[in-house]
Write a protein that holds these residues in place. Structure first.
Motif, PDB file in Angstrom:
ATOM      1  N   PRO A 434     -24.157 -29.729  33.542  1.00 36.18           N
ATOM      2  CA  PRO A 434     -24.066 -31.178  33.770  1.00 36.18           C
ATOM      3  C   PRO A 434     -23.389 -31.530  35.089  1.00 36.18           C
ATOM      4  O   PRO A 434     -23.597 -32.609  35.629  1.00 36.18           O
ATOM      5  CB  PRO A 434     -23.261 -31.677  32.563  1.00 36.18           C
ATOM      6  CG  PRO A 434     -22.565 -30.500  32.007  1.00 36.18           C
ATOM      7  CD  PRO A 434     -23.393 -29.305  32.364  1.00 36.18           C
ATOM      8  N   ARG A 435     -22.546 -30.609  35.629  1.00 39.61           N
ATOM      9  CA  ARG A 435     -21.795 -30.953  36.837  1.00 39.61           C
ATOM     10  C   ARG A 435     -22.578 -30.659  38.104  1.00 39.61           C
ATOM     11  O   ARG A 435     -22.641 -31.472  39.008  1.00 39.61           O
ATOM     12  CB  ARG A 435     -20.498 -30.148  36.875  1.00 39.61           C
ATOM     13  CG  ARG A 435     -19.407 -30.819  36.102  1.00 39.61           C
ATOM     14  CD  ARG A 435     -18.078 -30.247  36.503  1.00 39.61           C
ATOM     15  NE  ARG A 435     -17.267 -30.015  35.319  1.00 39.61           N
ATOM     16  CZ  ARG A 435     -16.119 -29.354  35.349  1.00 39.61           C
ATOM     17  NH1 ARG A 435     -15.677 -28.839  36.474  1.00 39.61           N
ATOM     18  NH2 ARG A 435     -15.430 -29.194  34.263  1.00 39.61           N
ATOM     19  N   CYS A 436     -23.169 -29.423  38.181  1.00 35.19           N
ATOM     20  CA  CYS A 436     -23.830 -29.052  39.425  1.00 35.19           C
ATOM     21  C   CYS A 436     -25.334 -28.933  39.265  1.00 35.19           C
ATOM     22  O   CYS A 436     -26.055 -28.842  40.262  1.00 35.19           O
ATOM     23  CB  CYS A 436     -23.256 -27.742  39.962  1.00 35.19           C
ATOM     24  SG  CYS A 436     -23.679 -26.325  38.949  1.00 35.19           S
ATOM     25  N   GLY A 437     -25.849 -28.923  38.048  1.00 36.07           N
ATOM     26  CA  GLY A 437     -27.295 -28.827  37.850  1.00 36.07           C
ATOM     27  C   GLY A 437     -27.820 -27.415  37.863  1.00 36.07           C
ATOM     28  O   GLY A 437     -28.998 -27.187  37.606  1.00 36.07           O
ATOM     29  N   GLY A 438     -26.952 -26.446  38.165  1.00 38.13           N
ATOM     30  CA  GLY A 438     -27.383 -25.049  38.209  1.00 38.13           C
ATOM     31  C   GLY A 438     -27.568 -24.486  36.811  1.00 38.13           C
ATOM     32  O   GLY A 438     -27.242 -25.137  35.818  1.00 38.13           O
ATOM     33  N   PRO A 439     -28.073 -23.264  36.721  1.00 43.43           N
ATOM     34  CA  PRO A 439     -28.258 -22.660  35.398  1.00 43.43           C
ATOM     35  C   PRO A 439     -26.921 -22.251  34.787  1.00 43.43           C
ATOM     36  O   PRO A 439     -26.031 -21.790  35.501  1.00 43.43           O
ATOM     37  CB  PRO A 439     -29.136 -21.434  35.685  1.00 43.43           C
ATOM     38  CG  PRO A 439     -28.876 -21.108  37.104  1.00 43.43           C
ATOM     39  CD  PRO A 439     -28.521 -22.380  37.808  1.00 43.43           C
ATOM     40  N   VAL A 440     -26.773 -22.445  33.472  1.00 44.35           N
ATOM     41  CA  VAL A 440     -25.527 -22.044  32.811  1.00 44.35           C
ATOM     42  C   VAL A 440     -25.761 -20.752  32.040  1.00 44.35           C
ATOM     43  O   VAL A 440     -26.888 -20.417  31.690  1.00 44.35           O
ATOM     44  CB  VAL A 440     -24.994 -23.132  31.849  1.00 44.35           C
ATOM     45  CG1 VAL A 440     -24.597 -24.364  32.575  1.00 44.35           C
ATOM     46  CG2 VAL A 440     -25.998 -23.428  30.772  1.00 44.35           C
ATOM     47  N   LYS A 441     -24.649 -20.048  31.815  1.00 46.37           N
ATOM     48  CA  LYS A 441     -24.709 -18.831  31.019  1.00 46.37           C
ATOM     49  C   LYS A 441     -24.094 -19.170  29.670  1.00 46.37           C
ATOM     50  O   LYS A 441     -23.046 -19.818  29.609  1.00 46.37           O
ATOM     51  CB  LYS A 441     -23.904 -17.738  31.714  1.00 46.37           C
ATOM     52  CG  LYS A 441     -24.675 -16.451  31.820  1.00 46.37           C
ATOM     53  CD  LYS A 441     -24.072 -15.439  32.768  1.00 46.37           C
ATOM     54  CE  LYS A 441     -22.604 -15.172  32.580  1.00 46.37           C
ATOM     55  NZ  LYS A 441     -22.060 -14.353  33.662  1.00 46.37           N
ATOM     56  N   HIS A 442     -24.750 -18.750  28.594  1.00 43.72           N
ATOM     57  CA  HIS A 442     -24.207 -19.022  27.269  1.00 43.72           C
ATOM     58  C   HIS A 442     -23.508 -17.798  26.737  1.00 43.72           C
ATOM     59  O   HIS A 442     -24.064 -16.704  26.731  1.00 43.72           O
ATOM     60  CB  HIS A 442     -25.325 -19.466  26.319  1.00 43.72           C
ATOM     61  CG  HIS A 442     -25.853 -20.821  26.657  1.00 43.72           C
ATOM     62  ND1 HIS A 442     -27.169 -21.065  26.932  1.00 43.72           N
ATOM     63  CD2 HIS A 442     -25.216 -22.008  26.817  1.00 43.72           C
ATOM     64  CE1 HIS A 442     -27.329 -22.346  27.227  1.00 43.72           C
ATOM     65  NE2 HIS A 442     -26.151 -22.934  27.175  1.00 43.72           N
ATOM     66  N   VAL A 443     -22.255 -17.992  26.304  1.00 50.25           N
ATOM     67  CA  VAL A 443     -21.455 -16.881  25.786  1.00 50.25           C
ATOM     68  C   VAL A 443     -20.966 -17.250  24.393  1.00 50.25           C
ATOM     69  O   VAL A 443     -21.119 -18.372  23.932  1.00 50.25           O
ATOM     70  CB  VAL A 443     -20.251 -16.565  26.713  1.00 50.25           C
ATOM     71  CG1 VAL A 443     -20.738 -16.034  28.033  1.00 50.25           C
ATOM     72  CG2 VAL A 443     -19.390 -17.795  26.895  1.00 50.25           C
ATOM     73  N   LYS A 444     -20.368 -16.253  23.741  1.00 46.76           N
ATOM     74  CA  LYS A 444     -19.926 -16.480  22.363  1.00 46.76           C
ATOM     75  C   LYS A 444     -18.762 -17.474  22.314  1.00 46.76           C
ATOM     76  O   LYS A 444     -18.816 -18.479  21.628  1.00 46.76           O
ATOM     77  CB  LYS A 444     -19.501 -15.151  21.743  1.00 46.76           C
ATOM     78  CG  LYS A 444     -20.686 -14.362  21.182  1.00 46.76           C
ATOM     79  CD  LYS A 444     -20.180 -13.383  20.146  1.00 46.76           C
ATOM     80  CE  LYS A 444     -21.240 -12.476  19.557  1.00 46.76           C
ATOM     81  NZ  LYS A 444     -22.568 -12.941  19.395  1.00 46.76           N
TER      82      LYS A 444
END
Ligand SMILES: [Zn+2]
Length: 631
Positions: A434-444
């Motif tokens: 939401p902040r930079c529009g880049g891809p996020v990584k999902h972690v536990k």
């Protein structure tokens, strides 16, 4: 006359209407006729009217009463209206089936991206994924049974049945009249038959009955013509009412609520503002409606339902494999009846729980929007939720139908308080930052940085709950693209195409205007007053109710071995006056102070739901009991 007689007569009318409507449906259950109705153009090239019965008459599809039965033209209209509604719904299903058959994929269990795109282009607007999946399964089953795909809807399924009801709205004053007696009572006059098969107009008589309006209907609203539904010796009356209402604005919003559909957390919402310079500022506080307990309960109930199904199938096979005079057959039949009764009860329980969950969560969300001063709620479009692994895990917990009900409930409740509900495309809401529009990584978890589901991490420094991040992105997507909002034919507002803008985080809390109380004078000027402690009683529900009794007085006669005054363990009611110290009855304390409205009662599924409490803008607990009513 008694209510039972009235119910019987309404039942006769409903039976007449149903049989005539079924006659029309059977006669025109073919692809060519459905195409003619769906085309919306009559035989002489004019547009078909919107009224169902008028459209059928233009097409020449008249309802015919059974032989020897005399019904008025109005009753025929009612039957034609019923038939038209059923056939028009079938036209919608026909369009979906035609689109699926035209774009039938090589592997129906996994469509490729191109196949999805082709299907979406062919389908009618706002077709949800559950419908696509169910219809795909239906066609797959047909192919498995017949070795070839069906030609059209009419080959895929038999003709539908008309409902056993009387839609009086299709008739006019020669069949029905509605009048208000006072603010709470509506009188309905209707012609009803006095026998199951009226042979002349003498067998039709005017009846008047009063309908008491429930308290939720405001005084002075216009009531419409009702639909009568007989059953169980009663008549149920569906009575619509009208009140003027202007739909809320679709653009010009500066404060919004973004909502994400979660897995266990049914709804996660966040408040966002549109700044003067056009950027979106999101608040860091997540609002959650956590239905883990209710979802688990639903999973258990569904499992139980499947278990009952398996058991019933097994028993039916056992019974059918035996001769009818077998001594065990009667016992098996009785067992089967019992299983079926339990199955019906479990299905009803699931239905009620789904409904309660949907309306309670919608109520909570609209209350949050009202408390935050938001004028619009942005929700992910259910129809564009991606059919990937996430959706499958969502479906395991809460079916798409529940989310559909939640959406309907949100739209309904928000409309009452002039809050717009707008759907935004669901694509990429949780995969982008939401902040930079880049891809996020999902972690536990933020502590365990192994690949997982719950937590979103981004190279820009974002570390946030997955659903919360998605809700921020949805709010930003909606606020930034509000100029593209359009209202569809079904009345739902939607943003079809959206570009993402990065959202700024609110960096500091808004300044409080409350005055700070002066510091207390702590100098010692007088002796400390003796603190008077009230008699305390442990307030735990686990503690058995025990009466406090004074210790026995020392008596010279040596009766110190006597039991102190008060209730004996065997005595349920104390007889006569009992000397005792005043005591307070143990009160129950709520185990979870932050529960949704109505939870104080601790009943039903509210025990299984945890939600962010609704607070006012300055953070104090709101006294709102629901939402303000519209005038
Ligand atoms: Zn980022």
């Amino acid at each position: 006359m008694t209510g039972r007689v009235l119910a019987e007569r309404v039942g006769w009318l409903a039976d007449l209407v149903q049989s005539m409507a079924d006659g029309v449906i059977v006669a025109h259950w073919s692809d060519a006729d459905l195409a003619e109705l769906a085309g919306g153009v009559g035989p002489e090239g004019r547009r078909l009217p919107g009224n169902g019965w008028m459209a059928l008459r233009r097409l020449g599809w008249a309802a015919v009463p059974p032989a020897g039965v005399v019904v008025s033209d109005r009753v025929r209209r009612i039957a034609e209206e019923e038939a038209a509604r059923v056939l028009r719904l079938a036209c919608h299903r026909r369009a979906i089936v035609a689109a699926l058959l035209a774009t039938w994929p090589a592997d129906p269990s996994a469509r490729t991206d191109d196949e999805w795109a082709a299907l979406r282009a062919a389908l009618p607007d706002a077709t949800d994924n559950a419908t696509i999946r169910n219809r795909t399964r239906q066609i797959t089953a047909h192919i498995a049974g017949h070795g070839r795909p069906p030609a059209d809807l009419c080959e895929l399924e038999g003709q539908p049945a008309a409902a056993r009801q009387v839609s009086l709205a299709a008739a006019d004053r020669q069949q029905v009249a509605v009048d208000r007696v006072d603010d709470s009572i509506v009188r309905v006059w209707s012609q009803l038959p006095t026998c199951p098969a009226p042979a002349s107009y003498r067998d039709w008589v005017w009846h008047a009955f009063d309908v008491v309006l429930p308290a939720i209907v405001p005084a002075g609203v216009k009531v419409c013509t009702p639909t009568l539904r007989p059953g169980d010796g009663k008549v149920r009356v569906d009575l619509p009412w009208q009140t003027p209402h202007t739909p809320p604005r679709l653009d010009g919003h500066t404060r919004a609520l973004g909502v994400d559909w979660g897995v266990n957390t049914l709804l996660t919402a966040t408040v966002a503002d549109l700044d003067q310079d056009g950027t979106v500022v999101v608040q860091g506080r997540p609002l959650r409606f956590d239905a883990t307990g209710a979802s688990a309960k639903l999973v258990r109930l569904r499992r139980h339902r499947e278990h009952l199904n398996t058991k019933a199938d097994h028993l039916a096979r056992l019974r059918d494999g035996r001769p009818t005079h077998h001594p065990a057959a009667a016992a098996l039949t009785a067992k089967l009846a019992l299983l079926q009764a339990e199955h019906t009860a479990v299905c009803a329980r699931i239905r009620h729980l789904n409904k309660a969950l949907a309306w309670s969560s919608a109520r909570w969300l609209v209350d949050q929007a009202t408390a935050a001063g938001a004028t619009v709620i942005y929700v992910e479009d259910l129809a564009t939720l991606e059919g990937g692994g996430r959706s499958r895990s969502l479906n395991r917990r809460l079916s798409g139908a529940v989310r559909g009900t939640v959406f309907t409930a949100i739209a309904h409740l928000a409309a009452k308080v002039d809050i717009a509900v707008v759907t935004v495309p669901a694509r990429g809401t949780s995969s982008g930052c939401p902040r930079c529009g880049g891809p996020v990584k999902h972690v536990k978890t933020p502590q365990r940085m192994v690949a997982g589901y719950r937590w979103a991490n981004c190279s820009c420094g974002l570390s946030m709950d997955r659903d919360h991040a998605a809700a921020q992105r949805i709010a930003a997507r909606g606020l930034a693209n509000q100029a593209n909002t359009r209202r569809g034919r079904n009345g739902n507002a939607a943003i079809r195409t959206a570009t993402d803008t990065p959202a700024r985080h609110q960096t500091r809390r808004p300044t409080r205007t409350a005055t700070i109380p002066p510091a207390r004078d702590r100098r010692k000027t007088a002796p400390t007053p003796k603190q008077i402690r009230p008699a305390t009683v442990k307030t735990s529900r686990l503690l058995p109710l025990r009466r406090q009794v004074p210790a026995p007085a020392e008596s010279p006669s040596g009766s110190s071995g006597q039991r102190p005054a008060g209730r004996t363990p065997q005595e349920t009611n104390p007889k006569g006056p009992v000397s005792q110290v005043p005591h307070t009855a143990p009160t129950t304390t709520p185990r979870h102070p932050h529960r949704v409205r109505g939870a104080a009662l601790g009943r039903g599924f509210h025990r299984h739901v945890h939600a962010t409490p609704v607070t006012d803008r300055d953070g104090s607990a709101s006294r709102m009991s629901g939402s303000p009513r519209i005038a």
